[in-house]
Design a protein around this motif. Structure first.
Motif, PDB file in Angstrom:
ATOM      1  N   PRO A 202       6.232  -7.996   2.619  1.00  0.00           N
ATOM      2  CA  PRO A 202       6.400  -7.359   3.923  1.00  0.00           C
ATOM      3  C   PRO A 202       5.720  -8.175   5.016  1.00  0.00           C
ATOM      4  O   PRO A 202       4.684  -8.796   4.793  1.00  0.00           O
ATOM      5  CB  PRO A 202       5.705  -6.005   3.734  1.00  0.00           C
TER       6      PRO A 202
ATOM      7  N   VAL B 182       8.972  -5.104   8.748  1.00  0.00           N
ATOM      8  CA  VAL B 182       8.620  -3.680   8.668  1.00  0.00           C
ATOM      9  C   VAL B 182       8.973  -2.964   9.965  1.00  0.00           C
ATOM     10  O   VAL B 182       9.368  -1.806   9.957  1.00  0.00           O
ATOM     11  CB  VAL B 182       7.123  -3.513   8.334  1.00  0.00           C
TER      12      VAL B 182
ATOM     13  N   GLN C 223       3.152  -0.255  11.887  1.00  0.00           N
ATOM     14  CA  GLN C 223       3.891   0.145  10.693  1.00  0.00           C
ATOM     15  C   GLN C 223       3.565  -0.767   9.513  1.00  0.00           C
ATOM     16  O   GLN C 223       3.501  -0.320   8.357  1.00  0.00           O
ATOM     17  CB  GLN C 223       5.392   0.129  10.977  1.00  0.00           C
ATOM     18  N   TYR C 224       3.365  -2.050   9.809  1.00  0.00           N
ATOM     19  CA  TYR C 224       3.004  -3.000   8.754  1.00  0.00           C
ATOM     20  C   TYR C 224       1.650  -2.621   8.144  1.00  0.00           C
ATOM     21  O   TYR C 224       1.498  -2.609   6.913  1.00  0.00           O
ATOM     22  CB  TYR C 224       2.940  -4.413   9.323  1.00  0.00           C
TER      23      TYR C 224
ATOM     24  N   GLN D 275       0.209   0.293   8.095  1.00  0.00           N
ATOM     25  CA  GLN D 275       0.376   1.512   7.298  1.00  0.00           C
ATOM     26  C   GLN D 275       1.030   1.190   5.952  1.00  0.00           C
ATOM     27  O   GLN D 275       0.654   1.751   4.918  1.00  0.00           O
ATOM     28  CB  GLN D 275       1.230   2.520   8.074  1.00  0.00           C
ATOM     29  N   ALA D 276       1.995   0.277   5.981  1.00  0.00           N
ATOM     30  CA  ALA D 276       2.705  -0.082   4.750  1.00  0.00           C
ATOM     31  C   ALA D 276       1.783  -0.764   3.745  1.00  0.00           C
ATOM     32  O   ALA D 276       1.788  -0.419   2.550  1.00  0.00           O
ATOM     33  CB  ALA D 276       3.897  -0.982   5.077  1.00  0.00           C
ATOM     34  N   VAL D 277       0.979  -1.736   4.203  1.00  0.00           N
ATOM     35  CA  VAL D 277       0.131  -2.469   3.253  1.00  0.00           C
ATOM     36  C   VAL D 277      -0.988  -1.589   2.723  1.00  0.00           C
ATOM     37  O   VAL D 277      -1.469  -1.804   1.598  1.00  0.00           O
ATOM     38  CB  VAL D 277      -0.440  -3.761   3.895  1.00  0.00           C
ATOM     39  N   ASN D 278      -1.402  -0.605   3.502  1.00  0.00           N
ATOM     40  CA  ASN D 278      -2.456   0.289   3.028  1.00  0.00           C
ATOM     41  C   ASN D 278      -1.954   1.237   1.940  1.00  0.00           C
ATOM     42  O   ASN D 278      -2.766   1.881   1.257  1.00  0.00           O
ATOM     43  CB  ASN D 278      -3.037   1.098   4.188  1.00  0.00           C
ATOM     44  N   ARG D 279      -0.622   1.344   1.797  1.00  0.00           N
ATOM     45  CA  ARG D 279      -0.067   2.206   0.750  1.00  0.00           C
ATOM     46  C   ARG D 279       0.031   1.499  -0.607  1.00  0.00           C
ATOM     47  O   ARG D 279       0.239   2.144  -1.631  1.00  0.00           O
ATOM     48  CB  ARG D 279       1.311   2.729   1.180  1.00  0.00           C
TER      49      ARG D 279
ATOM     50  N   ARG E  48      -4.137  -5.685   2.586  1.00  0.00           N
ATOM     51  CA  ARG E  48      -5.028  -4.925   3.466  1.00  0.00           C
ATOM     52  C   ARG E  48      -6.312  -5.721   3.751  1.00  0.00           C
ATOM     53  O   ARG E  48      -6.917  -5.541   4.815  1.00  0.00           O
ATOM     54  CB  ARG E  48      -5.371  -3.583   2.837  1.00  0.00           C
TER      55      ARG E  48
END
Length: 286
Positions: free
Chosen positions: A8, A13, A18-19, A21-25, A59
């Motif tokens: 990503p 993303v 948003q990026y 938030q995505a990597v933290n998931r 992250r």
């Protein structure tokens, strides 16, 4: 490796927020999971194992990039550079040494970010030696408080970083400096208003020979730049103009990656190749 793995990016993303938030998931790995993935990648060149190692540490790159927010460079570009460092770290990581990947990767992540900052930040031109670079990246964190450095404090920092006190004070002055308009504001009616251009005139500049020399130099530089841009293909020219010749905010690598439908790393490669080609063309006009 970075050209074959699908990872990503802020451009794919949608936005930087948003990026993040995505990597933290992405789940964190246990030491056993991390070791198993590293072994499979080293032994079998299993790219899926490498991808899992990378995404679980994205992250960390975001966290490191935040530490360099004060340098005025796009966070998305810093993160992209840090991700390149992370990929290099994964490629070189040996789990048999007993060190977690995060500890090993921090060096590579910071190294890529440092190189990016040194290439792009104008104030860093003072940092020409290894010691001065260390000063550049550590001065802010070593200062006590927000006020100006006292001579004794500057001396202590200089001793710790192996640079002179004057170098410490000069670097601090560059950090604390602010832009001053060269010409007075058009709505300024105060006859006593300060404008640096008033004090920059030189009597020698009015000599006809100097005027002619300056005009010839300006024409030569303008012609060289025009020829250099003309030597590029349309995509390379668009990238150089957007990144370096645009008034106001420059376009980020990710913006251009999204425009051309390629990765930010590919845009960076095109940019570097175009700059090298332009340099050769401009030197031939001198």
């Amino acid at each position: 490796m970075n050209q074959t793995l699908t990872l990503p990016t802020p451009s794919t993303v949608g936005s930087l927020d948003q990026y993040i938030q995505a990597v933290n998931r992405f789940p964190l790995l246990t030491q056993e999971e991390e070791q198993g993935l590293a072994i499979r990648f080293n032994r079998d060149n299993d790219l899926e194992s490498a991808r899992q190692l990378i995404v679980s540490h994205l992250r960390v790159v975001v966290s490191v990039a935040r530490g360099y927010a004060g340098y005025g460079l796009p966070q998305a570009d810093l993160i992209q550079e840090g991700n390149i460092g992370l990929m290099k770290a994964v490629k070189r990581y040996d789990p048999d040494h007993g060190v977690r990947l995060v500890s090993f990767a921090l060096h590579w992540i910071r190294a890529e970010m440092h190189e990016y900052i040194l290439r792009n930040w104008r104030l860093v031109k003072i940092a020409t030696t290894k010691a001065q670079r260390k000063l550049f990246f550590n001065l802010r964190s070593m200062k006590q408080g927000l006020g100006s450095l006292k001579p004794q404090e500057a001396s202590v920092i200089g001793q710790q970083l192996k640079v002179s006190t004057s170098e410490v004070l000069e670097m601090e002055a560059r950090f604390n400096g602010h832009e001053v308009a060269l010409e007075p504001a058009t709505n300024e009616e105060d006859d006593n208003s300060f404008a640096p251009i008033t004090y920059l005139a030189s009597a020698a500049d009015s000599e006809p020979s100097c005027v002619l020399e300056h005009k010839q130099l300006e024409m030569q530089q303008s012609t060289g730049l025009t020829r250099a841009l003309a030597s590029l293909d349309e995509r390379s020219r668009r990238i150089i103009e957007a990144r370096w010749l645009r008034e106001g905010n420059t376009v980020t690598l990710h913006d251009l990656a999204n425009e051309f439908g390629v990765s930010a790393e590919r845009i960076r490669q095109i940019e570097q190749k175009a700059m090298a080609k332009m340099q050769v063309t401009m030197l031939s006009t001198i």
